[in-house]
Write an enzyme that holds these catalytic residues in place. Structure first.
Site, PDB file in Angstrom:
ATOM      1  N   ASP A  52     -21.613   2.154 -21.145  1.00 37.62           N
ATOM      2  CA  ASP A  52     -21.786   0.722 -21.437  1.00 37.62           C
ATOM      3  C   ASP A  52     -21.515   0.501 -22.924  1.00 37.62           C
ATOM      4  O   ASP A  52     -22.283  -0.153 -23.626  1.00 37.62           O
ATOM      5  CB  ASP A  52     -23.195   0.263 -21.066  1.00 37.62           C
ATOM      6  CG  ASP A  52     -23.350  -1.263 -21.099  1.00 37.62           C
ATOM      7  OD1 ASP A  52     -22.347  -1.956 -20.813  1.00 37.62           O
ATOM      8  OD2 ASP A  52     -24.458  -1.744 -21.392  1.00 37.62           O
ATOM      9  N   LEU A  53     -20.402   1.031 -23.381  1.00 33.51           N
ATOM     10  CA  LEU A  53     -20.098   1.012 -24.809  1.00 33.51           C
ATOM     11  C   LEU A  53     -19.410  -0.298 -25.181  1.00 33.51           C
ATOM     12  O   LEU A  53     -18.284  -0.563 -24.763  1.00 33.51           O
ATOM     13  CB  LEU A  53     -19.197   2.196 -25.167  1.00 33.51           C
ATOM     14  CG  LEU A  53     -18.963   2.423 -26.665  1.00 33.51           C
ATOM     15  CD1 LEU A  53     -20.265   2.781 -27.366  1.00 33.51           C
ATOM     16  CD2 LEU A  53     -17.922   3.514 -26.890  1.00 33.51           C
TER      17      LEU A  53
END
Length: 314
Positions: free
Chosen positions: A207-208
């Site tokens: 979830d960068l």
């Protein structure tokens, strides 16, 4: 017989936070919320901590704390039955402080993490759009530092399991509804192809994006809040294409997409068509998850998916 002593602290739980926990985890969430003040008090005692600055809440309770030596850390509590904080801790331990904050302590049974405090902690989103090229370069640098081959036997979910979300959505919503069926079908098929042709499984943040990258002192930028998943390195780029939430016009971020994709392909040595494919897949997946969660969609990932659809290989 002596009465059992109860240790509690007064912690503020906003209406929005309480609602998020209830909607996401139901009865398990309600039980966790009821015991949160006592749990927090016991952790402060057991780990010799003192509460400091509160931090924004979403679905976990988070606060800065003072440790016994006077340094600050971040205390993070979540519903233990979900296992999501255990995955976060395992991913961070795999990263071993390279490009991400470090784990100082963990208690999976109680759903607790004590984490490095990234200071000054300014989110990368604060530089978008005026310094977007610089921010994208920083994200590329973080990806290069995070990604290492997945250790044998690492207890993290496999990326391929996320493909079930597409099939589940198509089964649950047989009509068009708000999310066009042909987009979900194409994304689900493409997701399987991308996983099957993975260049080598690595431990992914998962979830960068710009809200999960903070300015720090130990390294210029550090990632926080990983989902922790093992799979193709290209998956990492998707979320950063439709983030951050714009402060002004809603299409500001989408206007940066083409430049970001070119920079990502060059910086990561990734074929441009694979960057496009992962961007499309994750945009649709984001809307699938959001729709399943509360029946509405943000709209921006959907517009990104429509924008990338003509660029996909036939």
């Amino acid at each position: 017989m002596l009465a059992r002593l109860h240790f509690v602290v007064d912690i503020a739980l906003s209406v929005a936070f309480t609602r998020n926990v209830k909607e996401r985890w139901g009865d398990a969430g309600l039980k966790w919320l009821a015991g949160l003040p006592e749990l927090t008090a016991r952790l402060l005692r057991d780990w010799d901590l003192r509460l400091a600055d509160p931090l924004p809440l979403s679905r976990n309770w988070v606060s800065r704390v003072h440790q016994a030596d006077g340094t600050t850390a971040v205390l993070k509590l979540g519903v233990p039955e979900t296992g999501h904080l255990a995955d976060e801790a395992t991913a961070l331990e795999c990263f071993d402080g390279r490009g991400a904050i470090a784990v100082l302590a963990r208690d999976d049974a109680r759903g607790v993490l004590l984490l490095e405090d990234a200071r000054p902690g300014i989110q990368a989103r604060s530089l978008v759009p005026r310094r977007d090229e610089e921010v994208t370069a920083a994200l590329i640098g973080i990806i290069k530092r995070l990604h290492r081959p997945a250790p044998a036997g690492v207890e993290l979910p496999r990326l391929s399991r996320r493909g079930a979300s597409f099939a589940r959505h198509l089964h649950r919503f047989p009509g068009e509804h708000m999310l066009p069926r042909h987009l979900v079908e194409r994304a689900g098929s493409l997701f399987g192809e991308l996983c099957a042709t993975a260049t080598g499984p690595v431990v992914l943040h998962g979830d960068l994006h710009h809200d999960n990258v903070l300015a720090a002192e130990r390294e210029p930028w550090l990632a926080i809040d990983p989902h922790g998943v093992v799979g193709d390195p290209g998956y990492e780029i998707g979320a950063m294409l439709y983030n951050p939430d714009p402060a002004g016009a809603d299409d500001t971020v989408l206007g940066l997409v083409e430049a970001r994709m070119e920079q990502l392909a060059d910086g990561l040595g990734m074929p441009p068509e694979r960057v496009v494919a992962w961007g499309f897949v994750q945009a649709v997946l984001s809307e699938v998850w959001t729709f399943e969660g509360n029946g509405v969609m943000t709209g921006r990932p959907l517009r990104l998916a429509r924008r990338l659809l003509p660029l996909l290989p036939d």
